[in-house]
Design an enzyme around this catalytic site. Structure first.
Site, PDB file in Angstrom:
ATOM      1  N   LYS A 103      20.491  -2.204  -1.147  1.00 42.82           N
ATOM      2  CA  LYS A 103      20.256  -0.668   0.610  1.00 42.82           C
ATOM      3  C   LYS A 103      20.955  -0.322   0.646  1.00 42.82           C
ATOM      4  O   LYS A 103      22.256  -0.196   0.605  1.00 42.82           O
ATOM      5  CB  LYS A 103      19.010  -1.800   1.460  1.00 42.82           C
ATOM      6  CG  LYS A 103      18.891  -1.457   1.569  1.00 42.82           C
ATOM      7  CD  LYS A 103      18.093  -2.018   3.110  1.00 42.82           C
ATOM      8  CE  LYS A 103      17.268  -1.051   4.176  1.00 42.82           C
ATOM      9  NZ  LYS A 103      16.936  -1.911   5.784  1.00 42.82           N
ATOM     10  N   HIS A 105      20.393   2.207   3.564  1.00 40.06           N
ATOM     11  CA  HIS A 105      20.421   2.850   4.644  1.00 40.06           C
ATOM     12  C   HIS A 105      20.003   0.942   5.383  1.00 40.06           C
ATOM     13  O   HIS A 105      20.662   0.408   4.985  1.00 40.06           O
ATOM     14  CB  HIS A 105      19.238   3.230   5.215  1.00 40.06           C
ATOM     15  CG  HIS A 105      18.565   2.597   4.398  1.00 40.06           C
ATOM     16  ND1 HIS A 105      18.123   2.845   2.916  1.00 40.06           N
ATOM     17  CD2 HIS A 105      17.154   2.515   4.334  1.00 40.06           C
ATOM     18  CE1 HIS A 105      16.924   2.459   3.108  1.00 40.06           C
ATOM     19  NE2 HIS A 105      15.819   1.814   4.143  1.00 40.06           N
TER      20      HIS A 105
END
Length: 218
Positions: A103, A105
């Site tokens: 991921k 973010h």
């Protein structure tokens, strides 16, 4: 066999996680028993499985800082184990698990939960070909942590089809110089069947399977 191991077998049979019959495995072998940890799929069964993993973890006496559950099956298992350690043993065990995809973010990275630091114990369902556990070990190394042990539900204790004469668990232990512990092994299941005295035909098939595929102990 210890009390929690006997209770685990009874629990697995009651919930049809452990079955006797004729089962075609990915290895091409026909097994007289099958263990499907995917059937621990309700709040009640997950809560129970956590108690058995926690008992086995306490029994193993691993020196660990963080518990790690590999995606995907290891995620609910490590959560249930940590919860049981808190409720039953008063131990606040840090845990984490991985994402299959990174991921970029929010908190980012592929680890969710406690950062992998220090000694790590991997909590998973089974070790078959060893591929999944090798991925976990690589993740632990990438985080500059150390593998302190591996805990699984069942050790089938049978030689891998690769011709080495070793089981998948033995291969992982030797390659990584680490101990793999299981809640139960095939021998525990057979001991349980002997105690009950009502599995005569199934036990005969189990003994034949072990004679053909079981690991040879020194």
């Amino acid at each position: 066999m210890k009390a929690y191991q006997r209770e685990f077998i009874e629990f697995a049979l009651k919930n049809e996680v452990l079955k006797f019959g004729s089962f075609h495995l990915k290895s091409g072998r026909t097994s007289p028993y099958f263990f499907n940890a995917g059937l621990f799929n309700s709040g009640k069964t997950l809560g129970a499985i956590g108690t058995f993993y926690a008992a086995a973890l306490e029994d193993a006496s691993f020196d660990y800082d963080v518990l790690f559950g590999p995606a995907y099956k290891g995620i609910p298992l490590v959560c249930a184990t940590a919860l049981s350690l808190s409720n039953d043993y008063g131990k606040d065990a840090p845990f984490s698990f991985n994402r299959k995809e990174k991921k970029d973010h929010g908190e980012g990275g592929n680890i969710v939960g406690t950062p992998l630091k220090g000694n790590i114990v991997v909590v998973d369902d089974v070790i078959t070909a060893g591929t999944a556990i090798n991925e976990s070990i690589e993740i632990i190394k990438q985080n500059n942590a150390q593998l302190a042990g591996v805990l699984v539900a069942v050790d089938r204790a049978e030689i891998a089809p690769d011709g080495t004469g070793k089981s998948a668990i033995q291969a992982v232990e030797e390659k990584n110089n680490v101990q793999v512990r299981a809640i139960i092994s095939m021998d525990h299941i057979m001991e349980f069947m002997e105690e009950k005295g009502t599995y005569e035909n199934e036990l005969k098939l189990m003994k034949e399977y072990k004679a053909q595929y079981g690991i040879k102990k020194d």
